[in-house]
Write a protein that holds these residues in place. Structure first.
Motif, PDB file in Angstrom:
ATOM      1  N   VAL A 129      -2.091  12.063   6.682  1.00  0.00           N
ATOM      2  CA  VAL A 129      -1.853  11.726   8.078  1.00  0.00           C
ATOM      3  C   VAL A 129      -0.354  11.518   8.229  1.00  0.00           C
ATOM      4  N   THR A 130       0.288  12.315   9.082  1.00  0.00           N
ATOM      5  CA  THR A 130       1.743  12.315   9.191  1.00  0.00           C
ATOM      6  C   THR A 130       2.269  11.620  10.434  1.00  0.00           C
ATOM      7  N   ILE A 161       0.871  -1.168   0.000  1.00  0.00           N
ATOM      8  CA  ILE A 161       0.000   0.000   0.000  1.00  0.00           C
ATOM      9  C   ILE A 161       0.911   1.223   0.000  1.00  0.00           C
ATOM     10  N   GLU A 162       0.782   2.072  -1.000  1.00  0.00           N
ATOM     11  CA  GLU A 162       1.693   3.200  -1.142  1.00  0.00           C
ATOM     12  C   GLU A 162       1.252   4.412  -0.336  1.00  0.00           C
ATOM     13  N   GLY A 163       2.228   5.200   0.066  1.00  0.00           N
ATOM     14  CA  GLY A 163       1.968   6.457   0.745  1.00  0.00           C
ATOM     15  C   GLY A 163       1.836   6.370   2.257  1.00  0.00           C
ATOM     16  N   ILE A 164       1.991   5.205   2.832  1.00  0.00           N
ATOM     17  CA  ILE A 164       1.819   5.045   4.276  1.00  0.00           C
ATOM     18  C   ILE A 164       3.107   5.438   4.995  1.00  0.00           C
ATOM     19  N   LEU A 165       2.978   6.272   6.018  1.00  0.00           N
ATOM     20  CA  LEU A 165       4.136   6.778   6.755  1.00  0.00           C
ATOM     21  C   LEU A 165       4.139   6.426   8.227  1.00  0.00           C
ATOM     22  N   CYS A 166       2.979   6.214   8.818  1.00  0.00           N
ATOM     23  CA  CYS A 166       2.918   6.103  10.270  1.00  0.00           C
ATOM     24  C   CYS A 166       1.844   5.102  10.668  1.00  0.00           C
ATOM     25  N   GLY A 178      -1.219   7.846   5.902  1.00  0.00           N
ATOM     26  CA  GLY A 178      -0.237   8.330   4.949  1.00  0.00           C
ATOM     27  C   GLY A 178      -0.586   9.673   4.356  1.00  0.00           C
ATOM     28  N   ILE A 179       0.110   9.966   3.267  1.00  0.00           N
ATOM     29  CA  ILE A 179      -0.004  11.272   2.636  1.00  0.00           C
ATOM     30  C   ILE A 179      -0.511  11.132   1.206  1.00  0.00           C
ATOM     31  N   PRO A 180      -1.162  12.170   0.696  1.00  0.00           N
ATOM     32  CA  PRO A 180      -1.578  12.142  -0.708  1.00  0.00           C
ATOM     33  C   PRO A 180      -0.356  12.255  -1.603  1.00  0.00           C
ATOM     34  N   CYS A 181      -0.344  11.513  -2.685  1.00  0.00           N
ATOM     35  CA  CYS A 181       0.773  11.517  -3.619  1.00  0.00           C
ATOM     36  C   CYS A 181       0.260  11.844  -5.007  1.00  0.00           C
ATOM     37  N   GLY A 182       1.075  12.540  -5.783  1.00  0.00           N
ATOM     38  CA  GLY A 182       0.681  13.058  -7.091  1.00  0.00           C
ATOM     39  C   GLY A 182      -0.023  12.087  -8.005  1.00  0.00           C
ATOM     40  N   SER A 183       0.538  10.902  -8.244  1.00  0.00           N
ATOM     41  CA  SER A 183      -0.052   9.993  -9.222  1.00  0.00           C
ATOM     42  C   SER A 183      -0.956   8.937  -8.606  1.00  0.00           C
ATOM     43  N   MET A 184      -1.120   8.972  -7.282  1.00  0.00           N
ATOM     44  CA  MET A 184      -1.949   7.948  -6.644  1.00  0.00           C
ATOM     45  C   MET A 184      -3.420   8.205  -6.921  1.00  0.00           C
TER      46      MET A 184
END
Length: 181
Positions: free
Chosen positions: A120-121, A57-62, A81-87
């Motif tokens: 979410v950071t 799962i992409e974009g997950i940070l915490c 996680g955070i929003p990412c440009g191409s997601m």
């Protein structure tokens, strides 16, 4: 794990650590096991590092463990996680069942008043209060119950929240963050 550039972005190897790769950002102890979180996957490992489950799962940070049950067993984790440009997916908090191979059992996304996606950071759990606190890229703390329903929003910083800690009694939350540009 996660030895590849996050979010499918090409990164100049001379400009970053490990050739543009970002590895594990959070480790959650799970009583003899550990959950590792990176921008490309959430994984469960046994003692010694043996990988038991994997959820790409992409974009997950915490992440954080869910409030303990009456018996003290941890059965779920929540990751954000955070929003990412191409997601194409919404930046979300995912509640994952540890005993069903990290299956997402509930999720939610946050948007500001203009409809812009909010990431979410950082996350923490208040075990005494039975709630999860999510630090977000808009500078707010969002207090959630175990089902990820939003109970309260608290303005914390003018920019994003970068880190937080909750007191053992759940009455105090300390945060660090950024000033808005």
């Amino acid at each position: 794990h996660a030895y590849r550039a996050p979010y499918g972005i090409e990164v100049d190897p001379s400009m970053s650590i490990m050739g543009g790769q970002i590895g594990i950002t959070t480790i959650l102890p799970l009583g003899g096991y550990a959950a590792t979180i990176s921008p490309s996957a959430v994984r469960i490992h046994a003692h010694g590092g043996l990988q038991l489950h994997d959820h790409d799962i992409e974009g997950i940070l915490c992440g954080t463990i869910h409030p303990h049950s009456d018996q003290g067993a941890v059965t779920h984790i929540s990751v954000g996680g955070i929003p990412c440009g191409s997601m194409n997916r919404e930046p979300e908090i995912h509640c994952m069942d540890l005993w069903q191979g990290l299956r997402t059992v509930s999720s939610r996304a946050f948007n500001d008043t203009y409809g812009k996606k909010i990431g979410v950071t950082t996350m923490a759990t208040s075990h005494d209060k039975g709630s999860i606190v999510a630090g977000c890229s808009d500078g707010n703390l969002r207090v959630l119950d175990g089902s990820l329903r939003e109970l309260a929003t608290i303005k914390s910083h003018s920019g994003g929240v970068s880190s937080m800690a909750i007191s053992t009694d759940g009455m105090l939350v300390a945060t660090t963050g950024y000033l808005a540009n």
